[in-house]
Design a protein around this motif. Structure first.
Motif, mmCIF file in Angstrom:
data_model
loop_
_atom_site.group_PDB
_atom_site.id
_atom_site.type_symbol
_atom_site.label_atom_id
_atom_site.label_comp_id
_atom_site.label_asym_id
_atom_site.label_seq_id
_atom_site.Cartn_x
_atom_site.Cartn_y
_atom_site.Cartn_z
ATOM 1 N N LEU A 1 -3.425 4.668 1.493
ATOM 2 C CA LEU A 1 -2.184 4.558 0.735
ATOM 3 C C LEU A 1 -1.125 5.480 1.332
ATOM 4 O O LEU A 1 -1.451 6.464 2.013
ATOM 5 C CB LEU A 1 -2.419 4.902 -0.733
ATOM 6 N N HIS B 1 -9.276 3.271 0.355
ATOM 7 C CA HIS B 1 -7.981 2.614 0.512
ATOM 8 C C HIS B 1 -7.006 3.585 1.173
ATOM 9 O O HIS B 1 -6.905 4.755 0.763
ATOM 10 C CB HIS B 1 -7.424 2.168 -0.842
ATOM 11 N N ALA C 1 -3.263 3.974 -7.330
ATOM 12 C CA ALA C 1 -4.499 3.246 -7.055
ATOM 13 C C ALA C 1 -5.171 2.737 -8.318
ATOM 14 O O ALA C 1 -5.822 1.686 -8.303
ATOM 15 C CB ALA C 1 -5.465 4.153 -6.284
ATOM 16 N N ARG D 1 -7.195 -3.204 -6.893
ATOM 17 C CA ARG D 1 -7.950 -2.733 -5.730
ATOM 18 C C ARG D 1 -9.434 -2.700 -6.047
ATOM 19 O O ARG D 1 -9.848 -2.272 -7.130
ATOM 20 C CB ARG D 1 -7.464 -1.347 -5.299
ATOM 21 N N SER E 1 -3.214 8.683 -6.820
ATOM 22 C CA SER E 1 -4.247 8.349 -7.806
ATOM 23 C C SER E 1 -3.703 7.392 -8.859
ATOM 24 O O SER E 1 -4.341 6.394 -9.210
ATOM 25 C CB SER E 1 -4.778 9.621 -8.466
ATOM 26 N N ASN F 1 0.808 -1.218 0.000
ATOM 27 C CA ASN F 1 0.000 0.000 0.000
ATOM 28 C C ASN F 1 0.844 1.273 0.000
ATOM 29 O O ASN F 1 0.337 2.361 0.282
ATOM 30 C CB ASN F 1 -0.935 0.017 1.209
ATOM 31 N N VAL G 1 -11.051 7.588 -9.513
ATOM 32 C CA VAL G 1 -10.885 8.106 -8.157
ATOM 33 C C VAL G 1 -11.964 9.164 -7.928
ATOM 34 O O VAL G 1 -12.038 10.162 -8.659
ATOM 35 C CB VAL G 1 -9.487 8.723 -7.960
#
Length: 677
Positions: A309, A307, A291, A302, A288, A262, A333
């Motif tokens: 991060l 989440h 992810a 994911r 972003s 992560n 996102v």
């Protein structure tokens, strides 16, 4: 123009700067920018005349007002003010300064505080995006005390949650402005993303580095920096931003694996130097890309939802909460949030200096005979702020003003190796109000090297010599050679690998380096800058390895250990540098460069005006404090007549023309490096 205005100085995130209500500042944007320049003290690289800290991180301003947007509480305009130059840039955004906007707005009565916590919706005017900011307000009052800790800031403070709602595509209109999650530029995979800040993200390994290097090591890798900039310029056009050579966006980022699934490691550039930590808006963009699937920064797959991060940076980490919607290539996102802290340092009145504000043209008709208008005298300096020329000019200007009974300003007009300033003064009105702080580069070396748009003799009226300073050969401590013989051997074994910093063609550092290479039969790679200040800064940082500055410019860096004096490029050793031999003593003959400085007016300036200026200049140079200031920094004052300066110009012009003719110093030119404060 109101020169005394309210101000709140705040530490916001890992930045610091003054906060203003929009109504406190002048109405026009031009006058507003002048006020900000005065508030920060932008004219001086140390920002001694303002609240700046001599760094871009401490030269930031937040301007706040009630929002004009129907669903927002506050409007926030961010301004990046120059360091050593008068500039205000409202194109970028700053997430760190954003963390102070809501507390400031509540305390100024723009937003009603709620019990416990208060959520404020901020509209960022720069990017036209919305951010929800949550602030602790026990008993309906802002508190800065708390247990939250952020890397790069000592101690703890109350957490301030920044929840970015629609920062994706805020500048270009698209999260992925090129329409692709990965593009290939000259064989290198990049991700162009617009998420809080337009970024160009590259895998560090694809450029031959780990991505965990310290910023100083990355800044010293000139080949890497040139490669990144080449890619950035192409990425800017692909993102619809046009020619970004004079823009700070898109920001380049190198990414590599983090410590956990992560986390991701990031090195964020601003854009031509690696950030000492990381920008908040940049962290949103990196998180972003991390992810979302299909980017050069993508992590594990994911699921939709929130989440936690982590973006790892040189000073620590930034924790970012990202909320995803959709899966696979359809994933987006929806929001990103992170915690910052802020602290009010002081509140009071800002006293703005008069010299930063422009004045309407003054003529005889605007003043009566009893109260004549006295125009200020402006000394044009042909180099960027912070170098030896600039420092000497400011010493002289500060002392001449009281003697002449009028304001004496300093205006830096760097460019074209001094030709821009020289041509400006050569064509100025010859009334004694526009002067030039010329030196051996503008009035002997550069004219000897190439044809220019001014004549160093015919277009100027000498006022008087100011002083002189010997030239040194200095090296970054990372240069391994301990002796001159060892350095020459290394240069011969690896032609072109060692770089030297030039202050521009036809300047003393350029001539001295050229003479050194001729005298040793070696080849170095020149990196050209707009003046000695950025050149020596790059040498001190290790971005270049060698330089031939004046002692006046180099001495502070030598004293601090950031540079090592190798030799004196002059006829005799210097008492201030015991043990440092001359180049001739070290076996390198023919490199003798003395830098002198003088004050000039445009040709045809009346003789009585020149005489008055010469008297004032010599009085300044006789001041024990000025003499001590010059000598403590490796220079000597040289008061005298205007004729003495004229003789020096003509003699050195003839000398350097002969050197150019005999040594073929007109080619080749070092490459240009654009340097941002």
């Amino acid at each position: 123009m109101n020169k005394i205005i309210p101000c709140v100085l705040m530490r916001a995130g890992t930045s610091r700067g003054p906060f203003f209500l929009r109504e406190w500042l002048p109405e026009s944007d031009a006058a507003r920018d002048e006020a900000l320049i005065g508030a920060i003290g932008a004219s001086d690289p140390l920002q001694l005349d303002g609240v700046g800290g001599g760094s871009t991180l401490n030269s930031k301003v937040a301007i706040v007002s009630r929002s004009t947007q129907p669903d927002c509480d506050l409007d926030y305009l961010f301004a990046q003010v120059g360091v050593g130059h008068r500039s205000v840039d409202t194109r970028p955004n700053c997430g760190n300064m954003l963390s102070g906007v809501a507390p400031f707005g509540i305390e100024q009565g723009l937003v009603q505080a709620q019990e416990g916590i208060t959520r404020v919706r901020v509209f960022n005017v720069n990017t036209r995006s919305r951010i929800d900011v949550t602030v602790r307000t026990p008993n309906r009052r802002v508190t800065y005390e708390g247990e939250a800790r952020i890397d790069g800031v000592a101690g703890t403070a109350a957490p301030i949650l920044l929840d970015f709602l629609d920062a994706w595509g805020a500048v270009t209109g698209h999260v992925f402005p090129t329409g692709r999650r990965i593009d290939h530029i000259d064989g290198t995979a990049v991700t162009c993303i617009d998420a809080a800040m337009p970024l160009m993200i590259i895998r560090a390994a694809d450029l031959g580095v780990t991505g965990r290097e310290k910023p100083v090591a990355l800044d010293a890798n000139t080949e890497l920096l040139e490669r990144i900039e080449t890619l950035r310029l192409q990425a800017g056009r692909m993102m619809g931003l046009g020619d970004v050579s004079n823009s700070v966006i898109p920001k380049p980022v190198l990414v590599s694996e983090g410590d956990t699934p992560n986390s991701i490691t990031s090195r964020y550039f601003t854009p031509r130097r690696c950030h000492a930590s990381h920008a908040v808006t940049g962290a949103i963009g990196v998180a972003s890309a991390f992810a979302l699937p299909g980017t050069v920064a993508s992590g594990i797959a994911r699921a939709p939802g929130g989440h936690q991060l982590v973006v790892l940076h040189p000073a620590g980490q930034i924790d970012v909460e990202v909320e995803l919607e959709g899966q696979g290539q359809e994933a987006q996102v929806k929001r990103a949030a992170l915690v910052r802290t802020a602290r009010k340092i002081m509140q009071g009145e800002m006293h703005l200096p008069d010299y930063v504000f422009s004045r309407p043209a003054e003529t005889a008709t605007t003043a009566t005979a009893a109260t004549p208008v006295r125009k200020p005298i402006t000394i044009i300096v042909p180099t960027s702020a912070g170098g030896g020329n600039d420092t000497m000019a400011r010493i002289v200007a500060s002392k001449m003003g009281p003697l002449l009974g009028q304001e004496v300003l300093v205006d830096n007009r760097a460019g074209a190796n001094g030709a821009i300033a020289s041509e400006y003064v050569a064509h100025a009105e010859p009334d004694g109000h526009t002067l030039m702080f010329g030196y051996v580069g503008t009035h002997a070396m550069n004219p000897a090297l190439q044809k220019l748009g001014y004549d160093p003799v015919a277009d100027f009226a000498p006022i008087g010599l100011v002083g002189s300073s010997p030239t040194l050969m200095v090296a970054h401590p990372g240069v391994a050679a301990a002796t001159m013989a060892g350095l020459v051997a290394q240069l011969r074994a690896e032609p072109g690998r060692i770089t030297y910093a030039s202050a521009g063609d036809g300047t003393p550092p350029h001539f001295a380096a050229a003479l050194f290479q001729l005298g040793t039969d070696t080849v170095m790679t020149g990196v050209k800058h707009e003046g000695a200040a950025p050149a020596i800064a790059d040498t001190a940082s290790g971005r270049t390895q060698l330089m031939f500055p004046s002692l006046f410019t180099a001495l502070p860096f030598i004293r601090s250990g950031q540079l090592r004096a190798l030799a004196v490029a002059g006829p005799v050793p210097l008492p201030s540098l015991p043990g440092v031999r001359t180049l001739a003593e070290a076996g390198v003959a023919g490199v003798e460069v003395t830098q002198w400085y003088g004050l000039f007016a445009p040709a045809h300036t009346p003789a009585d005006v020149l005489e008055k200026l010469n008297r004032a200049l010599n009085q300044v140079l006789a001041d024990p404090a000025v003499i001590a200031h010059f000598e403590s920094n490796g220079a000597s004052v040289e008061p005298g007549s205007a004729d003495a300066l004229a003789t020096r110009v003509q003699a050195d012009l003839a000398r350097w023309r002969a050197v150019v003719a005999q040594g073929g110093l007109a080619a080749p030119e070092p490459r240009m490096v654009a340097v941002l404060d």
